[in-house]
Design a protein around this motif. Sequence first.
Motif, PDB file in Angstrom:
ATOM      1  N   TYR A  44      -2.181   0.778   3.530  1.00  0.00           N
ATOM      2  CA  TYR A  44      -1.820  -0.764   3.287  1.00  0.00           C
ATOM      3  C   TYR A  44      -1.376  -1.337   4.342  1.00  0.00           C
ATOM      4  O   TYR A  44      -1.686  -2.470   5.053  1.00  0.00           O
ATOM      5  CB  TYR A  44      -1.115  -0.755   2.285  1.00  0.00           C
ATOM      6  N   MET A  92      -5.709  -6.057   0.067  1.00  0.00           N
ATOM      7  CA  MET A  92      -6.021  -5.142  -0.923  1.00  0.00           C
ATOM      8  C   MET A  92      -7.384  -5.329  -1.394  1.00  0.00           C
ATOM      9  O   MET A  92      -7.988  -4.129  -1.594  1.00  0.00           O
ATOM     10  CB  MET A  92      -5.231  -5.721  -2.253  1.00  0.00           C
ATOM     11  N   LEU A 115      -9.330  -2.878   0.766  1.00  0.00           N
ATOM     12  CA  LEU A 115      -9.064  -1.199   0.521  1.00  0.00           C
ATOM     13  C   LEU A 115      -9.835  -1.158  -0.939  1.00  0.00           C
ATOM     14  O   LEU A 115     -10.239   0.119  -0.797  1.00  0.00           O
ATOM     15  CB  LEU A 115      -7.604  -1.414   0.459  1.00  0.00           C
ATOM     16  N   ILE A 116      -9.845  -2.059  -1.676  1.00  0.00           N
ATOM     17  CA  ILE A 116     -10.325  -1.540  -3.110  1.00  0.00           C
ATOM     18  C   ILE A 116     -12.039  -1.480  -2.878  1.00  0.00           C
ATOM     19  O   ILE A 116     -12.621  -0.581  -3.398  1.00  0.00           O
ATOM     20  CB  ILE A 116      -9.743  -2.469  -4.122  1.00  0.00           C
ATOM     21  N   ALA A 125      -2.225 -10.483   2.014  1.00  0.00           N
ATOM     22  CA  ALA A 125      -2.107  -9.350   0.972  1.00  0.00           C
ATOM     23  C   ALA A 125      -3.117  -9.033   0.100  1.00  0.00           C
ATOM     24  O   ALA A 125      -3.491  -7.809  -0.040  1.00  0.00           O
ATOM     25  CB  ALA A 125      -0.455  -9.154   0.517  1.00  0.00           C
ATOM     26  N   TRP A 126      -3.349 -10.033  -0.430  1.00  0.00           N
ATOM     27  CA  TRP A 126      -4.312  -9.827  -1.643  1.00  0.00           C
ATOM     28  C   TRP A 126      -5.719  -9.647  -1.038  1.00  0.00           C
ATOM     29  O   TRP A 126      -6.544  -8.710  -1.560  1.00  0.00           O
ATOM     30  CB  TRP A 126      -4.558 -11.267  -2.580  1.00  0.00           C
TER      31      TRP A 126
END
Lengths: 249, 164
Positions: free
Chosen positions: A88, A31, A34-35, A27-28
């Motif tokens: 996400y 993220m 995406l960031i 998940a990290w």
Amino acid sequence: MEHEIVLKPEVLGYLGVLPVTNTLLVAWITMAILIILALFIKFRMKTIPGKFQNLIEIVIDTGYKTVEEMAHNKTKLFFPIVMTFFLYILISNWFGLFPGFATIGFYEQGEHGQTFVPLLRSINSDLNMTLGLALLSVAITHIFAIKFLGLKGYLKKWFSLEMFGVFLFVGLLELVGEFTKIVSLSFRLFGNIFAGEVVLATISNIFAFIVPLPFYFLELIVGFVQAAVFMMLTLVFMVLLSEKHGDEH
Amino acid sequence: MEKILADFGIQPILLLAQVVNFLVLLFILKKLLYQPILKVLDERKKKIEQSLIDAQSIELKLVQTEEDREKKLAKASEEAKQILDEATKSANLVIEEAHLKASKDMEEILQKGQESINAERSKMHQEIREELADLIEVSLEKVAGKILTTKDQKELVQKTIKQL
């Protein structure tokens, strides 16, 4: 190498009290992807877009128009939440198909002998993750409902005494429906992705070359569809709940 | 229920972690992805709309200019025609005047010539008459000198001349 079908995510280590499971790690990473993508877009923004910016623009614009069709004047508020759900879930589903998932790991001495602990595991094959998203989705939906209807109007939706208490019963049913939403949202996503993982693992165990390819394509579609479904359902729930009672024609 | 949750490995802290993940992602994507992209899209839309409007007005102006040009051309040609007409008229007038004057002059000249001719002629008549009178006088003197007095002779001559 036989893979055992495990429902629970494997704990890799502890960060204070937080158990860092392999799904949380992924998940990290998702993220971060995406960031980084967002940063890339933000600081490379041009009025005349390049290919990459064009692609992202199409995705964002399509999402915005979809939300606008249903939410109308509430689009500005709903769009970021709904779109983030979509991106996400989509990226995590697709990211979970990369090689290395569920295959790279280490053996750990557990209570029942040696067990294999994969380092990476598709996020949504862990009910913790999908349930977290579903809870958040429903919670935000209700917060918006209170924001748009006021506390009184919100409560009236569930506890109405019109029609000699018939609506009280209806309201109660709908209240149960709200809990069903959480269950359906979380289990649909979890079930699809988890099943996909199991299918891929099984097929790969039978014959690892070429044969799993169609299933990978299938999983690509499933990943997209599930992200879209989660997004659309959240959007529909938001629109329905934040609508005034007499508004529905 | 408890058992199901335990089977799936549900832990409240993990749920919370995922919620936090999502909220962080929501915040960052909203700031870095959605807002800039939507802004750019909006700006582009406005720009396209503006340029469409501009193009329309330019086209309108073009048509107007064309019309203006044609109008001006028509006006100019009309003016030219008018000027030409006037010029022709005045030229005609001048020519006519000239004609008139010329004919008048000619008449005058003719008249003068006639007059001078007349005057010449009468003068000649006079001279001829006088010469004739002299001649007659002389011849009469020669013929009737001996019979008539000088005074009678002269009277006679005068009478004869008058009768001529």
